[in-house]
Design a protein around this motif. Structure first.
Motif, mmCIF file in Angstrom:
data_model
loop_
_atom_site.group_PDB
_atom_site.id
_atom_site.type_symbol
_atom_site.label_atom_id
_atom_site.label_comp_id
_atom_site.label_asym_id
_atom_site.label_seq_id
_atom_site.Cartn_x
_atom_site.Cartn_y
_atom_site.Cartn_z
ATOM 1 N N ILE B 6 5.775 14.308 -11.033
ATOM 2 C CA ILE B 6 4.692 13.305 -10.985
ATOM 3 C C ILE B 6 3.344 14.023 -11.096
ATOM 4 O O ILE B 6 2.968 14.809 -10.235
ATOM 5 C CB ILE B 6 4.744 12.471 -9.688
ATOM 6 N N PHE B 9 -1.012 9.246 -10.217
ATOM 7 C CA PHE B 9 -0.824 7.800 -10.215
ATOM 8 C C PHE B 9 -2.042 7.159 -10.859
ATOM 9 O O PHE B 9 -3.181 7.553 -10.596
ATOM 10 C CB PHE B 9 -0.668 7.266 -8.786
ATOM 11 N N ASP B 12 -0.511 1.219 -10.377
ATOM 12 C CA ASP B 12 0.914 1.087 -10.019
ATOM 13 C C ASP B 12 1.810 1.976 -10.858
ATOM 14 O O ASP B 12 3.035 1.888 -10.778
ATOM 15 C CB ASP B 12 1.373 -0.365 -10.242
ATOM 16 N N ALA B 14 3.220 5.621 -12.225
ATOM 17 C CA ALA B 14 3.333 7.066 -12.009
ATOM 18 C C ALA B 14 3.374 7.727 -13.382
ATOM 19 O O ALA B 14 4.226 7.396 -14.212
ATOM 20 C CB ALA B 14 4.603 7.384 -11.240
ATOM 21 N N CYS B 16 4.248 10.823 -15.389
ATOM 22 C CA CYS B 16 5.161 11.940 -15.101
ATOM 23 C C CYS B 16 5.280 12.888 -16.278
ATOM 24 O O CYS B 16 5.244 12.481 -17.441
ATOM 25 C CB CYS B 16 6.534 11.403 -14.755
ATOM 26 N N GLN B 27 6.845 2.688 -13.672
ATOM 27 C CA GLN B 27 6.349 1.803 -12.619
ATOM 28 C C GLN B 27 6.684 2.420 -11.264
ATOM 29 O O GLN B 27 7.819 2.830 -11.035
ATOM 30 C CB GLN B 27 7.015 0.421 -12.732
ATOM 31 N N LYS B 28 5.717 2.465 -10.394
ATOM 32 C CA LYS B 28 5.907 3.054 -9.068
ATOM 33 C C LYS B 28 7.073 2.378 -8.322
ATOM 34 O O LYS B 28 7.829 3.029 -7.600
ATOM 35 C CB LYS B 28 4.618 2.859 -8.262
ATOM 36 N N SER B 29 7.229 1.065 -8.549
ATOM 37 C CA SER B 29 8.275 0.304 -7.851
ATOM 38 C C SER B 29 9.678 0.774 -8.228
ATOM 39 O O SER B 29 10.634 0.520 -7.505
ATOM 40 C CB SER B 29 8.124 -1.176 -8.169
#
Lengths: 312, 73
Positions: B6, B9, B12, B14, B16, B27-29
């Motif tokens: 990572i 951010f 929302d 990430a 990478c 998506q962070k989720s």
């Protein structure tokens, strides 16, 4: 005169290529194909973007090179060349071609504002093609040093280049002829690398620029707190125009006549944020965006500024 | 097995770094709760994600040492 003629020839080539491209484009449209290249990709594929911009005839030019979603700024003054950031790795050719076209062989200073890929991704290509004399980076610690290969690669390039490597220290001033640049941030350590961005104030005669990397609210507040001289003519908006940067208090102190936003067309992150654009308007600043205008060059004769954009 | 790091951010998302230094947005989720910048994620064929803390620490130490050697800390 030679260069004028060259530029005319290039324009002719550019015009005829554009006409051919337009014809092909209209044929494709009439065939109703689903996949249509846009003008950006036509220009990029034909490698015309660099040639189509005319550099102002001023002693100082500051080039906000269109590297999509990222930052890459070239400062040219007499024989001195300073590069601030390099955009993503995928834009390496854009950057090196641009520098080549500007006749650059050596870079007196390379400043890597902070180690995110959209700012330092293309550095290996820059170090490979150009002779770098001095490098400035923020001093990172155990708390915020990245684990990425992108940062490791930057360090490896600096080491191999033999360039003089220094941390950017707040208050230090560098003079080249009649221009000077001063480090205004970061004055503290932050966990968020955006706030570790090296912030530069550039002065030439009565004209001035503030180049803030991705500095956010916390760093902006620190600059206000230490009483940094922030009032300039041209601001590069922090963090591609993010609402977490470019706070009203900061913009009031900077009071820019013109703000450049360096960001990619239809980028995933919604940069620049509407809040930022509104704050800039409230602060009375004109706005130029690389996603709309392409590469933007600001020329300064020490008294007056002029702006040239790749796309109108 | 895929290995990504990572980088940062952006809201929302990430951003990478893949092993070839190309960048991807996730998506962070979709990532384990509490992931942080610098985390090294190992993703298997079934999209199971493991955080390689040891490797992250090892790399950070090595990279910081490299920085300090070049910049003369």
């Amino acid at each position: 005169m030679g260069s004028r003629r060259k530029s005319f020839n290039k324009k002719t080539v550019f015009l005829s290529s554009a006409i051919v491209a337009a014809l092909i484009f209209s044929v494709i449209i009439s065939l109703n194909f689903d996949f249509l290249p846009d003008w950006d990709s036509i220009f990029k594929n034909a490698n015309l973007s660099v040639q189509s911009i005319e550099v102002p005839d001023d002693p100082l030019t500051v080039h906000f090179i269109d590297v999509g979603q990222g930052d890459c700024i070239l400062i040219k003054y007499e024989s001195c060349n300073i590069l601030i950031d390099s955009g993503e790795k995928e834009n390496a050719d854009t950057v090196t071609d641009y520098l080549d076209y500007q006749g650059i062989r050596a870079l007196d200073y390379v400043i890597a504002t902070h180690p995110h890929s959209d700012h330092i991704g293309s550095m290996p290509d820059v170090f490979e093609e150009f002779d770098v004399h001095n490098v400035l980076i923020p001093r990172l610690t155990q708390k915020n040093v990245p684990s990425t290969k992108t940062y490791e690669n930057l360090l490896a390039c600096i080491s191999a280049s033999g360039a003089k490597a220094s941390y950017a220290i707040v208050g230090e001033k560098y003079k080249v002829g009649e221009i000077s640049f001063e480090i205004l941030a970061p004055s503290e350590q932050y966990e968020d690398l955006n706030n570790m961005s090296v912030v530069i104030r550039l002065d030439f005669g009565d004209t001035s620029f503030l180049l803030t990397g991705d500095a956010q609210r916390e760093s902006e507040e620190a600059m206000l707190k230490i009483g940094a001289d922030l009032d300039v003519d041209v601001l590069k908006a922090g963090h591609h125009g993010s609402k977490y940067s470019n706070t009203p208090e900061f913009l009031e102190a900077v009071s820019p006549k013109l703000t450049i936003v360096s960001c990619g067309k239809n980028n995933t992150y919604g940069h620049p944020h509407d809040e930022t654009l509104q704050r800039l308007k409230n602060a009375g600043s004109e706005i130029l965006r690389t996603d709309l205008a392409g590469t933007i060059i600001i020329g300064s004769d020490g008294e007056k500024l002029c702006a040239v954009c790749e796309k109108y | 097995m895929k290995k990504i790091i990572i980088d940062r951010f952006e809201g929302d998302i990430a951003v990478c770094e893949c092993e070839d230094c190309s960048m991807i947005n996730i998506q962070k989720s979709r990532l384990p709760k509490g992931v942080r910048v610098g985390n090294i994620l190992l993703i298997d064929e079934n999209e199971n994600i493991k955080i390689d803390v040891q490797e992250e620490l090892r790399r950070k130490e090595q990279i910081l040492r490299m920085q300090q050697q070049i910049f003369g800390d």
